[in-house]
Every structure is written in structure tokens, then in C-alpha cells.
Write a protein that holds these residues in place. Structure first.
Motif, PDB file in Angstrom:
ATOM      1  N   LYS A 283      14.502 -15.859   6.790  1.00  0.00           N
ATOM      2  CA  LYS A 283      14.707 -14.442   7.056  1.00  0.00           C
ATOM      3  C   LYS A 283      15.614 -13.872   5.981  1.00  0.00           C
ATOM      4  CE  LYS A 283      15.788 -11.231  10.814  1.00  0.00           C
ATOM      5  NZ  LYS A 283      16.238 -11.094  12.213  1.00  0.00           N
ATOM      6  N   THR A 284      15.180 -12.802   5.324  1.00  0.00           N
ATOM      7  CA  THR A 284      15.960 -12.209   4.247  1.00  0.00           C
ATOM      8  C   THR A 284      15.775 -10.694   4.276  1.00  0.00           C
ATOM      9  OG1 THR A 284      16.318 -12.210   1.850  1.00  0.00           O
ATOM     10  CG2 THR A 284      14.067 -12.606   2.622  1.00  0.00           C
ATOM     11  N   LYS A 285      16.063  -9.997   3.157  1.00  0.00           N
ATOM     12  CA  LYS A 285      15.998  -8.537   3.132  1.00  0.00           C
ATOM     13  C   LYS A 285      15.323  -8.038   1.858  1.00  0.00           C
ATOM     14  CE  LYS A 285      20.088  -7.671   6.000  1.00  0.00           C
ATOM     15  NZ  LYS A 285      21.391  -6.979   6.092  1.00  0.00           N
ATOM     16  N   VAL A 286      14.819  -6.793   1.933  1.00  0.00           N
ATOM     17  CA  VAL A 286      14.246  -6.138   0.762  1.00  0.00           C
ATOM     18  C   VAL A 286      15.385  -5.787  -0.194  1.00  0.00           C
ATOM     19  CG1 VAL A 286      13.002  -4.108  -0.073  1.00  0.00           C
ATOM     20  CG2 VAL A 286      12.302  -5.219   2.055  1.00  0.00           C
ATOM     21  N   SER A 287      15.258  -6.211  -1.459  1.00  0.00           N
ATOM     22  CA  SER A 287      16.314  -5.946  -2.439  1.00  0.00           C
ATOM     23  C   SER A 287      15.987  -4.772  -3.350  1.00  0.00           C
ATOM     24  CB  SER A 287      16.562  -7.199  -3.290  1.00  0.00           C
ATOM     25  OG  SER A 287      15.374  -7.605  -3.947  1.00  0.00           O
ATOM     26  N   SER A 288      14.701  -4.438  -3.492  1.00  0.00           N
ATOM     27  CA  SER A 288      14.329  -3.343  -4.381  1.00  0.00           C
ATOM     28  C   SER A 288      12.962  -2.792  -3.981  1.00  0.00           C
ATOM     29  CB  SER A 288      14.294  -3.831  -5.836  1.00  0.00           C
ATOM     30  OG  SER A 288      13.830  -2.821  -6.704  1.00  0.00           O
ATOM     31  N   VAL A 289      12.821  -1.470  -4.060  1.00  0.00           N
ATOM     32  CA  VAL A 289      11.548  -0.808  -3.768  1.00  0.00           C
ATOM     33  C   VAL A 289      11.138  -0.009  -4.990  1.00  0.00           C
ATOM     34  CG1 VAL A 289      10.343   0.855  -2.303  1.00  0.00           C
ATOM     35  CG2 VAL A 289      12.038  -0.681  -1.306  1.00  0.00           C
ATOM     36  N   GLY A 290       9.912  -0.228  -5.477  1.00  0.00           N
ATOM     37  CA  GLY A 290       9.437   0.457  -6.677  1.00  0.00           C
ATOM     38  C   GLY A 290       9.309   1.959  -6.474  1.00  0.00           C
TER      39      GLY A 290
ATOM     40  N   SER B 204       0.829  -1.209   0.000  1.00  0.00           N
ATOM     41  CA  SER B 204       0.000   0.000   0.000  1.00  0.00           C
ATOM     42  C   SER B 204       0.862   1.258   0.000  1.00  0.00           C
ATOM     43  CB  SER B 204      -0.915  -0.004   1.226  1.00  0.00           C
ATOM     44  OG  SER B 204      -1.559   1.243   1.364  1.00  0.00           O
ATOM     45  N   GLU B 205       0.381   2.278  -0.701  1.00  0.00           N
ATOM     46  CA  GLU B 205       1.148   3.528  -0.798  1.00  0.00           C
ATOM     47  C   GLU B 205       1.286   4.226   0.556  1.00  0.00           C
ATOM     48  OE1 GLU B 205      -0.588   6.675  -3.050  1.00  0.00           O
ATOM     49  OE2 GLU B 205      -2.625   6.134  -2.501  1.00  0.00           O
ATOM     50  N   SER B 206       0.498   3.826   1.543  1.00  0.00           N
ATOM     51  CA  SER B 206       0.619   4.428   2.877  1.00  0.00           C
ATOM     52  C   SER B 206       1.971   4.114   3.515  1.00  0.00           C
ATOM     53  CB  SER B 206      -0.517   3.941   3.788  1.00  0.00           C
ATOM     54  OG  SER B 206      -0.477   2.536   3.935  1.00  0.00           O
ATOM     55  N   TYR B 207       2.679   3.134   2.972  1.00  0.00           N
ATOM     56  CA  TYR B 207       3.996   2.766   3.507  1.00  0.00           C
ATOM     57  C   TYR B 207       5.141   3.379   2.708  1.00  0.00           C
ATOM     58  CZ  TYR B 207       1.580  -0.595   6.443  1.00  0.00           C
ATOM     59  OH  TYR B 207       0.745  -1.178   7.372  1.00  0.00           O
ATOM     60  N   VAL B 208       4.845   4.309   1.810  1.00  0.00           N
ATOM     61  CA  VAL B 208       5.904   5.000   1.066  1.00  0.00           C
ATOM     62  C   VAL B 208       6.783   5.763   2.055  1.00  0.00           C
ATOM     63  CG1 VAL B 208       6.397   6.846  -0.561  1.00  0.00           C
ATOM     64  CG2 VAL B 208       4.624   5.182  -1.083  1.00  0.00           C
ATOM     65  N   GLY B 209       8.067   5.579   1.969  1.00  0.00           N
ATOM     66  CA  GLY B 209       9.002   6.223   2.881  1.00  0.00           C
ATOM     67  C   GLY B 209       9.248   5.446   4.149  1.00  0.00           C
ATOM     68  N   VAL B 210       8.383   4.475   4.441  1.00  0.00           N
ATOM     69  CA  VAL B 210       8.560   3.643   5.633  1.00  0.00           C
ATOM     70  C   VAL B 210       9.427   2.434   5.319  1.00  0.00           C
ATOM     71  CG1 VAL B 210       7.381   2.270   7.391  1.00  0.00           C
ATOM     72  CG2 VAL B 210       6.356   4.404   6.575  1.00  0.00           C
ATOM     73  N   LEU B 211       9.153   1.797   4.184  1.00  0.00           N
ATOM     74  CA  LEU B 211       9.932   0.632   3.763  1.00  0.00           C
ATOM     75  C   LEU B 211      11.084   1.073   2.876  1.00  0.00           C
ATOM     76  CD1 LEU B 211       7.050  -1.836   2.848  1.00  0.00           C
ATOM     77  CD2 LEU B 211       8.276  -1.629   4.995  1.00  0.00           C
ATOM     78  N   GLY B 212      12.214   0.431   3.039  1.00  0.00           N
ATOM     79  CA  GLY B 212      13.374   0.767   2.236  1.00  0.00           C
ATOM     80  C   GLY B 212      14.219  -0.445   1.922  1.00  0.00           C
ATOM     81  N   LYS B 213      15.118  -0.273   0.977  1.00  0.00           N
ATOM     82  CA  LYS B 213      16.030  -1.343   0.596  1.00  0.00           C
ATOM     83  C   LYS B 213      16.878  -1.760   1.797  1.00  0.00           C
ATOM     84  CE  LYS B 213      19.585  -2.488  -2.814  1.00  0.00           C
ATOM     85  NZ  LYS B 213      20.389  -1.982  -3.957  1.00  0.00           N
ATOM     86  N   GLY B 214      16.966  -3.056   2.046  1.00  0.00           N
ATOM     87  CA  GLY B 214      17.750  -3.568   3.153  1.00  0.00           C
ATOM     88  C   GLY B 214      16.938  -3.873   4.392  1.00  0.00           C
ATOM     89  N   ASP B 215      15.641  -3.512   4.418  1.00  0.00           N
ATOM     90  CA  ASP B 215      14.796  -3.814   5.578  1.00  0.00           C
ATOM     91  C   ASP B 215      14.659  -5.327   5.763  1.00  0.00           C
ATOM     92  OD1 ASP B 215      14.471  -1.178   6.059  1.00  0.00           O
ATOM     93  OD2 ASP B 215      12.383  -1.044   5.403  1.00  0.00           O
ATOM     94  N   SER B 216      14.566  -5.743   7.013  1.00  0.00           N
ATOM     95  CA  SER B 216      14.453  -7.164   7.331  1.00  0.00           C
ATOM     96  C   SER B 216      13.078  -7.704   6.929  1.00  0.00           C
ATOM     97  CB  SER B 216      14.681  -7.373   8.823  1.00  0.00           C
ATOM     98  OG  SER B 216      14.511  -8.718   9.175  1.00  0.00           O
ATOM     99  N   VAL B 217      13.073  -8.942   6.434  1.00  0.00           N
ATOM    100  CA  VAL B 217      11.835  -9.577   5.983  1.00  0.00           C
ATOM    101  C   VAL B 217      11.814 -11.029   6.454  1.00  0.00           C
ATOM    102  CG1 VAL B 217      10.390 -10.173   3.995  1.00  0.00           C
ATOM    103  CG2 VAL B 217      11.864  -8.163   3.903  1.00  0.00           C
ATOM    104  N   ARG B 218      10.671 -11.432   6.990  1.00  0.00           N
ATOM    105  CA  ARG B 218      10.429 -12.843   7.268  1.00  0.00           C
ATOM    106  C   ARG B 218       9.492 -13.372   6.196  1.00  0.00           C
ATOM    107  NH1 ARG B 218       8.933 -12.433  13.708  1.00  0.00           N
ATOM    108  NH2 ARG B 218      10.911 -11.528  14.427  1.00  0.00           N
TER     109      ARG B 218
END
Length: 377
Positions: A259-266, A234-248
Motif C-alpha cells: 500500500k502506497t500513495k500517488v507521488s505525481s500526476v501528469g 484515462s482522461e475521464s479521471y482528470v480531477g478525480v485522482l490527485g497527489k497523495g491518493d491511496s494506492v494498492r
């Protein structure tokens, strides 16, 4: 006969009289019941009114008259609070390609079938190459003769017999035929459609005996490596999520979590659903296949010194959020400032220190300053 008629008439009269008496008795009982109910209601009202008067006049009576509520307790805690954005994504492959024909001809064989896993270089289809094969045979015959003439001319040239032009012409003819032969063999190899890498044949788009031209799509092919997970956020998370954030990441179909990481944000918002794309790196894992469902929990917030309580115990009224804590044998209503909530836990920003005992079971039956009796758990 007359005696019989008189007896029947008398019996009918007696039955009718008994029925009327019984009906009058039932109605009388109903009336009596309603009267008693009215008396009970009046007595209960009088009792409540008298109790209210005594509570105002005698505080000790209020304490003695108040019943204890049986409850259980839960501890507020202080520790690390994490909040995750939970979304559903799909496993995709960067090696998702359409394999097309590189030569024209009729399809002779299609060894590949949909869903087939193949290795790099394995033949997927064979295109008719009879004309190329014949050209190769003709060039090989010509090359054999040109090779013989060149070798003889080379020996003569070394003996200083003949001209240099004759030698160069023989050499050029031989080398030209060698290049033609190599080109024809390359064309012959293109008649065999091969897998570009290890993967799975998703779809077969041609049939046996069909005539194909260069560039005509034949197979949809997905590689086993370079997998990643893509999801719409959702666009409400623009600026909150970023490259390198932790992901389960959880794969429900195989019951595995990593457990991995965000590799790209549109960088673009989709106007149709107001979301943007997020890609998550996926390491090599057994049994994970393209298009598999993946549930992702992306951490967007963390507080290492948060006060945490079960979210179900947080209530609200016109003034705000509150919880009931246990103090000196009573339930105390404490207003709080709630932060984020994730799954079954709520972050408390103000109002609690983290060492309180909360009213758990029975929290909806208590009120402020209610006597409570804690059950053994």
C-alpha cells in the motif's frame, strides 16, 4: 424344376405383401402420434385458459395454484464502500542512464555483460591509455628533478643566498608539474569506465577492440534505488485522482502486494491514447526490479455509510435497476438507485436500508410476489 420355380414365386409374393402391410402399420402409428400431440396442445391451452379465468374470479385459487420457487438468500450490508481505478503500470528507475566514454582510445577490456549487477565504482570497461601513462612517467621524472632543485633553492633562500626570483621560479616549476601530473592521472582514471551507482547493466553498446570517442554511448545502466511505478490513466479521471491518493500495488510475478500513495500526476493529455501519466512512490522492496509489471488500484471514491449488495443480483428493465428481496415468504421487486460498482459489490444510493434479505440463487426465476421457499445453506 417346375415345382421349385412355383415355390420361389410364391415366397416372393408373400414377402412383398408382408412388407407392404408393415409399411402401412408404421404410417398409421405416426398419424396416430401426431393426432395425440395435437390433442395435448389443445388440452394445455384449455387448461391455461381455465386457470386464467379462475385466477380472475377466485384470488384464493391463485394463491393455492402458485408454486413456490426454491431460492437462497444473501444479506444486504451497510459499511465502508471503496472504489478503485485498476490499471497496469511498470516499475521504472529515476537512475536510468546512458554511460558514455570520457576519453578516446581503443577498448581493451569489457568485464561487464548484459544483466550483470554491479556495485558503485566497479569497472565496466577499460580504454587504451598507453600514451597517457607515458606522459605521466615523463612528468614524474621532470617533477622529481624540479622537486630537488626547489628544495636546494629553498635552503639557499633560507640562508639568504641567491635571489627571491630564483626561489619563486623553482617553486612555480615544481607546482606546475604537480598540477600537470594530477591532470594526467585524472585522464588516466577516465580510461576506466565505472558504474556511477549500484545497479544493473541493461545493454552493452560497444565491442572489444572498438575505437571510441568522448561522449560515445557505451552502456545503458539502471540503478537499484529510486524506483517508482508509472501508469497511463484515462482522461475521464482528470480531477478525480490527485497527489497523495491511496494506492494498492500488486506484483503478479512475485505474488506481493503493498500500500502506497500517488507521488505525481501528469499535467498533459497524450493525444494518441487520451491518457495522462501517474507516478506512484515505491518503497524499497526485495525482488522488485525495473520494468517489472505492477497492477495498481488507485482509490478514487469512498462512502463510509454505504448500502452494499452483490452486483450480480442487480437487474434492469425499462423503468430502471431493481433487486428482489424476501418479505413474508414472497419475492418483492424493489427498484433502486445504483451508485458505483467495484469488483463484486455495488453501492446502493436509494431503495434499500441495508438490513434486507436478497434473493440470491434463483433470482432470475422469481417475479414480483412469487412464493419462495428458502433452502438451507
Amino acid at each position: 424344376m417346375k415345382a421349385t420355380l412355383k415355390f420361389l414365386t410364391l415366397a416372393i409374393v408373400m414377402v412383398s405383401a408382408f412388407g407392404c402391410a408393415e409399411e402401412e402399420s408404421v404410417e398409421a402409428k405416426k398419424a396416430e402420434l401426431e393426432e395425440l400431440k395435437a390433442q395435448v396442445i389443445e388440452l394445455n391451452g384449455n387448461i391455461r385458459a381455465l386457470e386464467s379465468e379462475l385466477i380472475e374470479l377466485d384470488p384464493e385459487f391463485a394463491k393455492q395454484n402458485q408454486k413456490s420457487v426454491l431460492i437462497t438468500t444473501a444479506d444486504a450490508s451497510k459499511g465502508n464502500f471503496e472504489h478503485f481505478v485498476e490499471v497496469t503500470g511498470s516499475v521504472l528507475s529515476k537512475k536510468n542512464v546512458s554511460i558514455s566514454a570520457e576519453s578516446s582510445g581503443r577498448i581493451l577490456e569489457i568485464p561487464a555483460i548484459e544483466g550483470m549487477r554491479v556495485r558503485r565504482g566497479q569497472v565496466l570497461a577499460k580504454i587504451d591509455s598507453e600514451s597517457i601513462q607515458r606522459n605521466i612517467e615523463e612528468v614524474e621524472n621532470s617533477l622529481s628533478l624540479a622537486m630537488t632543485l626547489f628544495e636546494k633553492q629553498e635552503r639557499l633562500w633560507k640562508q639568504e643566498i641567491g635571489t627571491e626570483v630564483q626561489y619563486l621560479e623553482a617553486k612555480n616549476r615544481k607546482e606546475g608539474l604537480e598540477r600537470n601530473l594530477a591532470s594526467l592521472k585524472t585522464q588516466l582514471d577516465k580510461a576506466f569506465v565505472r558504474a556511477p551507482f549500484d545497479g544493473t547493466v541493461e545493454t552493452v553498446q560497444v565491442r572489444l577492440g572498438e575505437l571510441v570517442q568522448p561522449g560515445a554511448p557505451m552502456f545503458q545502466f539502471v540503478g537499484d534505488s529510486d524506483l517508482f511505478i508509472e501508469a497511463d490513466i484515462s482522461e475521464s479521471y482528470v480531477g478525480v485522482l490527485g497527489k497523495g491518493d491511496s494506492v494498492r500495488v500488486n506484483f503478479p510475478s512475485i505474488g506481493q502486494e503493498i500500500k502506497t500513495k500517488v507521488s505525481s500526476v501528469g499535467a498533459i493529455i497524450n493525444p494518441n491514447n487520451r491518457t495522462f501519466k501517474v507516478e506512484v512512490f515505491l518503497p524499497s522492496i526485495a525482488n522488485v526490479k525495473p520494468n517489472m509489471l505492477a497492477v495498481m488500484k488507485i482509490k478514487d471514491y469512498e462512502n463510509t455509510e454505504a448500502v452494499i449488495v452483490p452486483s450480480k443480483l442487480v437487474l434492469s428493465d425499462n423503468r430502471g435497476d431493481y433487486v428482489f428481496i424476501v418479505a413474508e415468504g414472497k419475492a418483492k421487486k424493489v427498484y433502486i438507485k445504483r451508485g458505483k460498482t467495484f469488483q463484486q459489490n455495488a453501492e446502493i444510493l436509494e431503495g434499500l436500508s441495508g438490513d434486507e434479505k436478497l434473493v440470491d440463487k434463483g433470482f432470475r426465476e422469481v417475479g414480483d410476489n412469487f412464493n419462495v421457499n428458502i433452502a438451507q445453506q
